[in-house]
Design a protein around this motif. Structure first.
Motif, PDB file in Angstrom:
ATOM      1  N   ALA A 152      32.277  53.654  63.788  1.00  0.00           N
ATOM      2  CA  ALA A 152      31.461  53.078  62.719  1.00  0.00           C
ATOM      3  C   ALA A 152      32.320  52.605  61.551  1.00  0.00           C
ATOM      4  CB  ALA A 152      30.445  54.103  62.222  1.00  0.00           C
ATOM      5  N   GLY A 174      26.243  53.786  71.206  1.00  0.00           N
ATOM      6  CA  GLY A 174      26.544  53.385  69.837  1.00  0.00           C
ATOM      7  C   GLY A 174      26.912  51.922  69.739  1.00  0.00           C
ATOM      8  N   GLY A 192      28.221  58.205  64.456  1.00  0.00           N
ATOM      9  CA  GLY A 192      28.030  56.821  64.064  1.00  0.00           C
ATOM     10  C   GLY A 192      27.140  56.695  62.841  1.00  0.00           C
TER      11      GLY A 192
END
Length: 250
Positions: free
Chosen positions: A20, A54, A214
């Motif tokens: 992320a 993700g 994430g």
């Protein structure tokens, strides 16, 4: 929860956070799976599956910003990426674990160099190289193969290649990057699942933690200095690459 499950959950949490923030989550998940006793080929397949949700979520979020990639329409880029991902996944499945153990440090080194030097090299190459649609599609096929086979830092490699060869704006390329990475991973995940190469228990533990990571990483990204995040990611990548070179030399 057992020590192994805690190791996998912790690695998934950290990897999800890293992806992320700056990418490079596979530098954490792959060594953790190997440390948990999973053979290297199965570990790479399992890592891909664990981090897949993700990446797919990111692609969905970015879906509205898709446009041409380095002057090439999205559809042909997507087609060659899917084809490359299939070739790469099949190559991984056909690679003995002993051979992959020897190749792995070099793959990690390639990904680390992309992480460390891609942004610095980009302006230099942008002034010296421009390619048409044909060579860019060939290059994208190769990146798809790499993504299906290993995938470490493949998103960064795509961004670097597109900006290097076509002078494209990095921020504008994020939607295409997430789509192409997810495309290569989708083919790979299907191949790995059909071949029985995935350790599903480990993938579920790691994947669930990666989703949480994430979410946390997206919030941390608003507060942390991007330079600090990048430096920490590169430092971890260098350390993991060194560990695997030592491991291969034994």
């Amino acid at each position: 929860m057992s020590e192994t499950a805690l190791l996998l959950a912790g690695a998934g949490l950290l990897a999800g956070t890293m992806n992320a923030l700056a990418g490079g989550g596979s530098f954490v998940t792959l060594p953790a799976l190997i440390a948990a006793g999973v053979p290297s080929v199965a570990a790479n397949a399992t890592s891909t599956v664990a981090l897949y949700p993700g990446g797919l979520a990111s692609a969905w979020v970015y879906r509205g910003g898709l446009g041409q990639v380095a002057g090439v329409p999205v559809r042909p880029m997507l087609a060659v990426t899917l084809a490359g991902g299939l070739v790469g996944a099949l190559l991984l499945l056909w690679t003995p674990s002993s051979a992959f153990d020897a190749i792995l440090p070099w793959l990690l080194l390639t990904a680390t160099l992309a992480l460390a030097f891609g942004p610095r090299v980009a302006p230099w190459l942008q002034r010296r190289a421009r390619l048409g649609a044909g060579p860019i599609l060939v290059l994208q096929f190769g990146l798809g193969v790499y993504g299906g086979y290993f995938g470490g830092a493949v998103g960064l490699m795509m961004m670097a290649a597109w900006s290097l060869l076509a002078g494209a704006d990095l921020k504008a390329l994020n939607p295409a990057r997430t789509l192409m990475v997810s495309a290569a991973n989708t083919v790979a995940v299907v191949c790995f699942a059909i071949a029985g190469a995935v350790r599903w228990r480990e993938a579920l533990i790691m994947g669930a933690a990666a989703v949480v990571g994430g979410y946390l990483g997206a919030h941390l990204g608003r507060r942390l200095d991007p330079r600090l995040v990048r430096a920490a990611t590169i430092a971890l990548s260098v350390a993991m690459t060194a560990v695997f070179f030592v491991r291969a030399a034994r």
